[in-house]
Write an enzyme that holds these catalytic residues in place. Structure first.
Site, PDB file in Angstrom:
ATOM      1  N   LYS A  83      40.269  39.872  55.520  1.00 31.74           N
ATOM      2  CA  LYS A  83      39.499  41.041  55.092  1.00 31.74           C
ATOM      3  C   LYS A  83      39.408  42.020  56.263  1.00 31.74           C
ATOM      4  CE  LYS A  83      35.511  41.353  52.002  1.00 31.74           C
ATOM      5  NZ  LYS A  83      34.217  40.727  51.705  1.00 31.74           N
TER       6      LYS A  83
HETATM    7  O1  G3P Z   1      31.308  40.883  49.972  1.00 36.05           O
HETATM    8  C1  G3P Z   1      31.195  42.243  49.851  1.00 36.05           C
HETATM    9  C2  G3P Z   1      30.136  42.726  48.891  1.00 36.05           C
HETATM   10  O2  G3P Z   1      30.217  42.046  47.686  1.00 36.05           O
HETATM   11  C3  G3P Z   1      28.747  42.809  49.472  1.00 36.05           C
HETATM   12  O3  G3P Z   1      27.770  43.074  48.505  1.00 36.05           O
HETATM   13  O4  G3P Z   1      25.392  43.081  47.850  1.00 36.05           O
HETATM   14  O5  G3P Z   1      26.001  43.224  50.282  1.00 36.05           O
HETATM   15  O6  G3P Z   1      26.387  45.150  48.760  1.00 36.05           O
HETATM   16  P1  G3P Z   1      26.314  43.665  48.883  1.00 36.05           P
END
Ligand code: G3P
Length: 218
Positions: A83
């Site tokens: 990533k």
């Molecule tokens: O893994 C990346 C993403 O899904 C993070 O989500 O909830 O931290 O905005 P969030």
């Protein structure tokens, strides 16, 4: 639609796998920090449990260090997806790794132009963060629609749209209606898809009526 689990919790990952709901796993530095565990052994364990791609994110932001970190991470297992952030340096790393046959997940995507750049860099996955767009009063799902239109116009792009930053079941359903290839969500949100009050009500009635028959199947 492929279901990825946005977690590093081993028990949650195993649990989703048992129910046929695990096509891959995504992690990020915040998820790893929350786990309190050592990054590399943890990713190795997740890769052993998971049949599909497991995203492990580089920590640096400059090209040279990201590239070195990616080389360490991709040696962990065959199902690693590296990533990288959607920056110029991140996409340079993406292009090199993709050319070498390594899966790359380009993260922190907030515009369709960024998604176009990731496809041109050969990314296996682009991760638009829809919940974070909703948080600042932009329609996150509109971004998914735009990226899908753009990618559909150019069948030579192999990049899959991995809907990320999912906060609720409607994010998953609406993304699936649009044909997004993959979604990643916390296990709690994935399990919310099971819920419907009419299912609970209907089942309670069936159980009660069956008891009245006095019969047993076994
Ligand atoms: O893994 C990346 C993403 O899904 C993070 O989500 O909830 O931290 O905005 P969030």
């Amino acid at each position: 639609m492929k279901f990825f689990a946005d977690t590093s919790d081993i028990n949650e990952i195993k649990d989703l796998k048992e129910y046929g709901l695990l096509d891959g796993v995504t992690t990020n530095p915040s998820i790893i920090a929350k786990s309190g565990k050592e990054f590399i052994p943890l990713i190795k364990e997740i890769c052993e449990i998971t049949d599909g791609p497991v995203s492990a994110e580089v920590a640096a932001t400059d090209y040279k260090t990201m590239r070195k970190e990616a080389d360490v991470l991709r040696n962990i297992a065959d199902n690693i997806a590296i990533k990288v952030p959607l920056t110029q340096d991140g996409l340079k790393v993406c292009k090199e790794l993709s050319d070498e046959g390594t899966l790359v997940n380009v993260t922190l995507c907030f515009s369709s132009g960024q998604a176009l750049l990731a496809a041109k860099a050969g990314a296996a996955f682009i991760s638009p963060f829809i919940g974070r767009l909703d948080d600042i009063c932009f329609q996150g799902l509109d971004l998914i629609a735009d990226i899908l239109i753009i990618y559909d116009n150019y069948p030579e792009y192999d990049t899959e749209v991995l809907v990320a930053s999912i906060r609720n079941p409607m994010h998953i359903i609406e993304s699936a209606k649009m044909g997004a290839h993959v979604m990643t969500a916390p296990p709690k949100v994935i399990k919310q898809l099971y819920n419907h009050p009419l299912t609970d009500k209907g089942l309670a009635a069936f159980v009660a009526d069956w008891e009245k028959t006095g019969q047993s199947i076994l």
